[in-house]
Design an enzyme around this catalytic site. Structure first.
Site, PDB file in Angstrom:
ATOM      1  N   CYS A 194       5.544  -6.966   7.902  1.00 57.31           N
ATOM      2  CA  CYS A 194       6.496  -6.401   8.859  1.00 57.31           C
ATOM      3  C   CYS A 194       6.804  -7.448   9.920  1.00 57.31           C
ATOM      4  O   CYS A 194       5.918  -8.186  10.353  1.00 57.31           O
ATOM      5  CB  CYS A 194       5.912  -5.150   9.514  1.00 57.31           C
ATOM      6  SG  CYS A 194       7.072  -4.293  10.619  1.00 57.31           S
ATOM      7  N   CYS A 251      -2.757   1.460   8.125  1.00 56.57           N
ATOM      8  CA  CYS A 251      -1.790   0.780   7.283  1.00 56.57           C
ATOM      9  C   CYS A 251      -2.041  -0.730   7.295  1.00 56.57           C
ATOM     10  O   CYS A 251      -2.090  -1.359   8.342  1.00 56.57           O
ATOM     11  CB  CYS A 251      -0.379   1.076   7.790  1.00 56.57           C
ATOM     12  SG  CYS A 251       0.891   0.495   6.694  1.00 56.57           S
ATOM     13  N   CYS A 280       4.262  -5.048  16.194  1.00 59.10           N
ATOM     14  CA  CYS A 280       3.651  -4.070  17.095  1.00 59.10           C
ATOM     15  C   CYS A 280       2.171  -4.399  17.290  1.00 59.10           C
ATOM     16  O   CYS A 280       1.446  -4.644  16.313  1.00 59.10           O
ATOM     17  CB  CYS A 280       3.819  -2.659  16.545  1.00 59.10           C
ATOM     18  SG  CYS A 280       5.551  -2.146  16.444  1.00 59.10           S
ATOM     19  N   CYS A 306       2.973   8.616   1.600  1.00 57.05           N
ATOM     20  CA  CYS A 306       3.444   7.630   2.571  1.00 57.05           C
ATOM     21  C   CYS A 306       3.707   6.322   1.843  1.00 57.05           C
ATOM     22  O   CYS A 306       2.784   5.729   1.272  1.00 57.05           O
ATOM     23  CB  CYS A 306       2.395   7.446   3.674  1.00 57.05           C
ATOM     24  SG  CYS A 306       2.851   6.226   4.921  1.00 57.05           S
ATOM     25  N   GLU A 359       0.825  -1.208   0.000  1.00 59.54           N
ATOM     26  CA  GLU A 359       0.000   0.000   0.000  1.00 59.54           C
ATOM     27  C   GLU A 359       0.859   1.257   0.000  1.00 59.54           C
ATOM     28  O   GLU A 359       1.953   1.272   0.555  1.00 59.54           O
ATOM     29  CB  GLU A 359      -0.891   0.015   1.241  1.00 59.54           C
ATOM     30  CG  GLU A 359      -1.864  -1.133   1.320  1.00 59.54           C
ATOM     31  CD  GLU A 359      -2.590  -1.170   2.655  1.00 59.54           C
ATOM     32  OE1 GLU A 359      -2.322  -0.300   3.504  1.00 59.54           O
ATOM     33  OE2 GLU A 359      -3.420  -2.068   2.839  1.00 59.54           O
ATOM     34  N   CYS A 375      -0.693  -2.465  15.401  1.00 57.48           N
ATOM     35  CA  CYS A 375      -0.511  -2.214  13.968  1.00 57.48           C
ATOM     36  C   CYS A 375      -1.168  -3.299  13.132  1.00 57.48           C
ATOM     37  O   CYS A 375      -0.914  -4.495  13.326  1.00 57.48           O
ATOM     38  CB  CYS A 375       0.986  -2.139  13.649  1.00 57.48           C
ATOM     39  SG  CYS A 375       1.346  -1.896  11.896  1.00 57.48           S
TER      40      CYS A 375
END
Length: 346
Positions: free
Chosen positions: A114, A332, A118, A107, A93, A121
């Site tokens: 990832c 995100c 986290c 962005c 994205e 997230c």
């Protein structure tokens, strides 16, 4: 014959090295970069100031990738979220954000998924699939530029940029190159969750504005929210921030996602002021963007105001960031996650 080299994967120096390896003149690198980035030409045959033999060699040994979004969502506030399908079938994205000043921020993502995990997230739910190549980062910017000018680039999308440091540094060199995308170093910001050794290496290798995703004022809370804190706790992270090379007037941005009854108390505000002692800092206060699969809640408006007022009263630059694109898959990873589910259900 080796696979063709993607010109968008090459920094200016790497393009020079590639051309000299073919027995070509160094100055041709600048010509090629200008065709690709200034004029948007991806066909070597159209690069008319190059010798015919060079154009023929390039057509055999190189290519220029060119992206079109697979899907775009547009918010009522003008925010656009692009979904790009990669050659291996993965997706990432990129978000185009109109600012109140009339400027536009892009962005971009640095990884597919990832590894940082986290807790708040959405991207972290996917885990890490792979790093993005330099060309895949550059192409996000090139594709978005087709929809209009971009004033600022932030590496705050999917992934941890410092976990893909070499490719990120190469992408930054292309962003900055006069014959490349020609962005000022002051207009590009990299956000990290706090990979301390890589922060030091980044500061030595290239200039970029640094943003640190902080989100907690105690190790106990940050250990839960951001597992990287167990490796590099707050004392080490803040020491790395104090050592990070800054230009005069430059500050490190600390992103602080306010989560109701987790990190938004008056005591948290007091501890944050103490943590930032000795750091040229500004704080972006970001209300948590609620999304499916998370038990966290957005903070109350009064709580945000109280938190911000305390920071301001202690001479901390504290900016409340309004959430953009709330009527689309704004957080995100949300758009990727939603469309991946749709593909699985078909």
């Amino acid at each position: 014959m080796e696979a063709p080299v993607d010109i968008r994967s090459l920094t200016p120096q790497k393009l020079v090295d590639f051309l000299t390896g073919l027995g070509k003149e160094k100055f041709r690198a600048g010509q090629i970069l200008r065709w690709v980035y200034k004029r948007g030409v991806t066909d070597f045959a159209q690069m008319t100031d190059l010798a015919a033999t060079l154009r023929e060699d390039l057509s055999l040994r190189a290519t220029v990738s060119d992206w079109t979004p697979a899907h775009i969502e547009t918010s009522c506030d003008g925010t656009q979220k692009y979904l790009f399908q990669l050659q291996d079938g993965e997706s990432i994205e990129t978000v185009r954000i109109p600012m109140e000043s009339g400027r536009t921020t892009l962005c971009i993502s640095s990884q597919v998924g990832c590894a940082m995990g986290c807790d708040f997230c959405c991207t972290g739910q996917f885990g890490l699939t792979r790093n993005l190549t330099t060309a895949e980062m550059v192409n996000q910017v090139c594709a978005a530029l087709k929809d209009g000018p971009i004033n600022n680039i932030v590496l705050m999308g999917m992934g941890e940029p410092l976990h893909n440091l070499d490719n990120v540094v190469d992408a930054l060199e292309i962003f900055y190159a006069e014959a490349g995308l020609d962005f000022s170093t002051r207009k590009v910001t990299l956000s990290t969750c706090g990979l301390v050794p890589e922060m030091a290496e980044l500061g030595q290798r290239i200039k970029v504005n640094l943003a640190v995703s902080l989100n907690a004022t105690t190790d106990a809370v940050r250990d839960v929210l951001m597992p990287i804190n167990r490796r590099y706790p707050l004392a080490q992270l803040m020491a790395a921030c104090r050592d990070y090379p800054l230009r005069p007037q430059q500050r490190i941005t600390f992103e602080y996602i306010l989560i109701r009854e987790v990190n938004d108390s008056p005591d948290d505000a007091k501890r944050l002021v103490r943590l930032l002692h000795g750091v040229r800092a500004k704080v972006n206060l970001i209300p948590f963007n609620e999304h499916p699969g998370s038990s966290f809640r957005a903070p109350l408006s009064d709580t945000i105001e109280t938190f911000q007022k305390y920071l301001l009263s202690r001479d901390i630059v504290a900016i409340r960031r309004s959430s953009k694109g709330q009527d689309i898959s704004a957080a995100c990873g949300q758009l990727k996650g939603r469309l991946d589910k749709l593909k699985l259900s078909v």
